[in-house]
Design a protein around this motif. Structure first.
Motif, mmCIF file in Angstrom:
data_model
loop_
_atom_site.group_PDB
_atom_site.id
_atom_site.type_symbol
_atom_site.label_atom_id
_atom_site.label_comp_id
_atom_site.label_asym_id
_atom_site.label_seq_id
_atom_site.Cartn_x
_atom_site.Cartn_y
_atom_site.Cartn_z
ATOM 1 N N ALA A 167 40.420 41.263 13.634
ATOM 2 C CA ALA A 167 39.570 41.304 12.444
ATOM 3 C C ALA A 167 39.426 42.707 11.863
ATOM 4 C CB ALA A 167 38.197 40.748 12.779
ATOM 5 N N GLY A 168 39.666 43.731 12.681
ATOM 6 C CA GLY A 168 39.564 45.091 12.179
ATOM 7 C C GLY A 168 40.678 45.468 11.228
ATOM 8 N N THR A 169 41.713 44.665 11.161
ATOM 9 C CA THR A 169 42.827 44.941 10.261
ATOM 10 C C THR A 169 42.782 43.966 9.097
ATOM 11 O OG1 THR A 169 44.194 45.713 12.088
ATOM 12 C CG2 THR A 169 45.334 45.131 10.072
ATOM 13 N N PRO A 170 42.422 44.423 7.892
ATOM 14 C CA PRO A 170 42.343 43.507 6.751
ATOM 15 C C PRO A 170 43.619 42.719 6.530
ATOM 16 C CG PRO A 170 41.368 45.629 6.205
ATOM 17 C CD PRO A 170 42.037 45.790 7.545
ATOM 18 N N SER A 171 44.779 43.345 6.792
ATOM 19 C CA SER A 171 46.046 42.649 6.546
ATOM 20 C C SER A 171 46.172 41.402 7.403
ATOM 21 C CB SER A 171 47.231 43.582 6.804
ATOM 22 O OG SER A 171 47.276 43.979 8.157
ATOM 23 N N PHE A 172 45.624 41.461 8.641
ATOM 24 C CA PHE A 172 45.720 40.291 9.505
ATOM 25 C C PHE A 172 44.832 39.163 9.000
ATOM 26 C CE2 PHE A 172 48.220 40.449 13.418
ATOM 27 C CZ PHE A 172 48.878 41.656 13.186
ATOM 28 N N GLN A 173 43.665 39.491 8.503
ATOM 29 C CA GLN A 173 42.812 38.467 7.929
ATOM 30 C C GLN A 173 43.444 37.900 6.655
ATOM 31 O OE1 GLN A 173 40.972 37.071 10.116
ATOM 32 N NE2 GLN A 173 39.076 37.073 8.936
ATOM 33 N N HIS A 174 44.090 38.749 5.884
ATOM 34 C CA HIS A 174 44.785 38.265 4.686
ATOM 35 C C HIS A 174 45.927 37.329 5.067
ATOM 36 C CE1 HIS A 174 42.286 40.817 2.414
ATOM 37 N NE2 HIS A 174 43.001 41.926 2.474
ATOM 38 N N GLU A 175 46.640 37.683 6.150
ATOM 39 C CA GLU A 175 47.732 36.830 6.611
ATOM 40 C C GLU A 175 47.202 35.478 7.089
ATOM 41 O OE1 GLU A 175 49.897 39.063 9.513
ATOM 42 O OE2 GLU A 175 50.451 40.629 8.074
ATOM 43 N N HIS A 176 46.092 35.503 7.830
ATOM 44 C CA HIS A 176 45.467 34.254 8.266
ATOM 45 C C HIS A 176 45.060 33.404 7.061
ATOM 46 C CE1 HIS A 176 44.118 35.510 12.605
ATOM 47 N NE2 HIS A 176 45.402 35.242 12.515
ATOM 48 N N GLU A 177 44.483 34.059 6.062
ATOM 49 C CA GLU A 177 44.029 33.337 4.878
ATOM 50 C C GLU A 177 45.198 32.684 4.149
ATOM 51 O OE1 GLU A 177 41.289 34.070 0.873
ATOM 52 O OE2 GLU A 177 41.560 35.657 2.349
ATOM 53 N N ALA A 178 46.318 33.406 4.054
ATOM 54 C CA ALA A 178 47.494 32.855 3.383
ATOM 55 C C ALA A 178 48.059 31.660 4.151
ATOM 56 C CB ALA A 178 48.560 33.941 3.235
ATOM 57 N N ILE A 179 48.084 31.763 5.478
ATOM 58 C CA ILE A 179 48.553 30.646 6.308
ATOM 59 C C ILE A 179 47.650 29.435 6.110
ATOM 60 C CG2 ILE A 179 48.835 29.835 8.686
ATOM 61 C CD1 ILE A 179 49.581 32.771 9.410
ATOM 62 N N LEU A 180 46.344 29.675 6.118
ATOM 63 C CA LEU A 180 45.381 28.592 5.943
ATOM 64 C C LEU A 180 45.542 27.931 4.576
ATOM 65 C CD1 LEU A 180 43.003 27.069 7.151
ATOM 66 C CD2 LEU A 180 41.489 28.880 6.321
ATOM 67 N N GLU A 181 45.726 28.725 3.541
ATOM 68 C CA GLU A 181 45.909 28.178 2.193
ATOM 69 C C GLU A 181 47.160 27.311 2.117
ATOM 70 O OE1 GLU A 181 45.855 31.507 -0.422
ATOM 71 O OE2 GLU A 181 43.660 31.710 -0.369
ATOM 72 N N ALA A 182 48.227 27.732 2.792
ATOM 73 C CA ALA A 182 49.454 26.930 2.807
ATOM 74 C C ALA A 182 49.221 25.598 3.503
ATOM 75 C CB ALA A 182 50.580 27.703 3.488
ATOM 76 N N CYS A 183 48.411 25.637 4.576
ATOM 77 C CA CYS A 183 48.095 24.394 5.286
ATOM 78 C C CYS A 183 47.235 23.478 4.425
ATOM 79 C CB CYS A 183 47.371 24.694 6.594
ATOM 80 S SG CYS A 183 48.406 25.506 7.842
ATOM 81 N N LEU A 184 46.262 24.053 3.730
ATOM 82 C CA LEU A 184 45.403 23.262 2.846
ATOM 83 C C LEU A 184 46.210 22.621 1.722
ATOM 84 C CD1 LEU A 184 42.367 25.714 2.667
ATOM 85 C CD2 LEU A 184 42.323 23.411 3.635
ATOM 86 N N ALA A 185 47.255 23.320 1.288
ATOM 87 C CA ALA A 185 48.131 22.794 0.235
ATOM 88 C C ALA A 185 49.204 21.861 0.786
ATOM 89 C CB ALA A 185 48.792 23.950 -0.513
ATOM 90 N N ARG A 186 49.219 21.681 2.121
ATOM 91 C CA ARG A 186 50.215 20.848 2.803
ATOM 92 C C ARG A 186 51.637 21.331 2.512
ATOM 93 N NH1 ARG A 186 46.923 17.885 6.285
ATOM 94 N NH2 ARG A 186 45.025 17.380 5.158
ATOM 95 N N ASN A 187 51.771 22.656 2.427
ATOM 96 C CA ASN A 187 53.075 23.258 2.161
ATOM 97 C C ASN A 187 53.656 23.729 3.502
ATOM 98 O OD1 ASN A 187 55.282 24.861 1.424
ATOM 99 N ND2 ASN A 187 54.310 25.508 -0.485
ATOM 100 N N ALA A 188 54.434 22.862 4.147
ATOM 101 C CA ALA A 188 54.929 23.137 5.488
ATOM 102 C C ALA A 188 55.888 24.324 5.517
ATOM 103 C CB ALA A 188 55.622 21.890 6.046
ATOM 104 N N ARG A 189 56.746 24.431 4.516
ATOM 105 C CA ARG A 189 57.725 25.531 4.508
ATOM 106 C C ARG A 189 57.037 26.883 4.362
ATOM 107 N NH1 ARG A 189 63.043 24.061 3.924
ATOM 108 N NH2 ARG A 189 63.424 21.855 3.426
#
Length: 217
Positions: free
Chosen positions: A167-189
């Motif tokens: 959590a101390g690295t903003p980039s890692f939280q941004h990466e988690h957020e992007a992964i989560l958004e892809a899952c919410l969009a059901r975009n497997a690729r």
């Protein structure tokens, strides 16, 4: 049916694994059977079986004259482990996205938020693990999930040594957020590509930690 011996060995292996992952037992430290048997209040027979199990997982190395020591990963180990993680975790999320339910995604969103707020390194590690396991859990391959957990256990102690990794690295939280958004969009690729890139980010940071530790040894 699991015997009492197997149950005891499992419990000791779990306890030793936690000590290694948390950094209480550091790389290169010898596992003194007498002290550990007293600590876990067990005989040396299940303790030795537990150590053998951790050796098979790659957390411990056993030497004929020195006994068992906590294994220090080499640069090649890091490359191999993260290469396997990228393959297995990328594939797991690709298949999971197609099956994951809304309740699990809501839980992943909550864990993601809690991770951003967590201050303690140990809590960050627990939440980070839970976040990924929630997103991989619907892949439908129990053996693959078990392999992912085993690979993660081998490198997690190094991730925790690098306090800026979670959590101390903003980039890692941004990466988690992007992964989560892809899952919410059901975009497997997209979820797979983002997960692989995320693991590669961790690989570079852990590699730097291992290189620094090797130079200090």
């Amino acid at each position: 049916m699991e015997t009492r011996f197997d149950s005891t060995a499992d419990a000791v292996a779990s306890g030793l694994r936690d000590l290694i992952v948390s950094g209480e037992l550091v790389s290169g430290e010898r596992l003194v059977e007498r002290d550990l048997a007293e600590r876990f209040e067990v005989s040396r027979i299940p303790l030795r079986e537990a150590i053998q199990r951790l050796a098979r997982e790659g957390l411990v190395e056993i030497f004929r004259n020195r006994g068992a020591v906590v294994r220090m990963l080499s640069e090649q180990d890091v490359e191999e482990l993260y290469g396997l993680r990228a393959l297995l975790e990328g594939d797991a999320i690709f298949h999971s996205v197609k099956r994951i339910d809304d309740e699990t995604l809501a839980r992943a969103e909550l864990v993601h938020r809690l991770l951003g707020e967590a201050a303690a390194t140990q809590k960050q590690g627990e939440l980070n693990r839970e976040f990924h396991e929630l997103l991989y859990g619907a892949c439908g391959n129990a053996r693959q999930l078990a392999a992912i957990r085993e690979l993660r256990a081998q490198v997690e102690r190094y991730e925790r040594l690098q306090n800026t990794l979670l959590a101390g690295t903003p980039s890692f939280q941004h990466e988690h957020e992007a992964i989560l958004e892809a899952c919410l969009a059901r975009n497997a690729r997209s979820a797979r590509a983002l997960t692989v890139a995320h693991i590669d980010s961790a690989r570079r940071i852990v590699l730097a930690v291992v290189e620094r530790m090797a130079a200090q040894a």
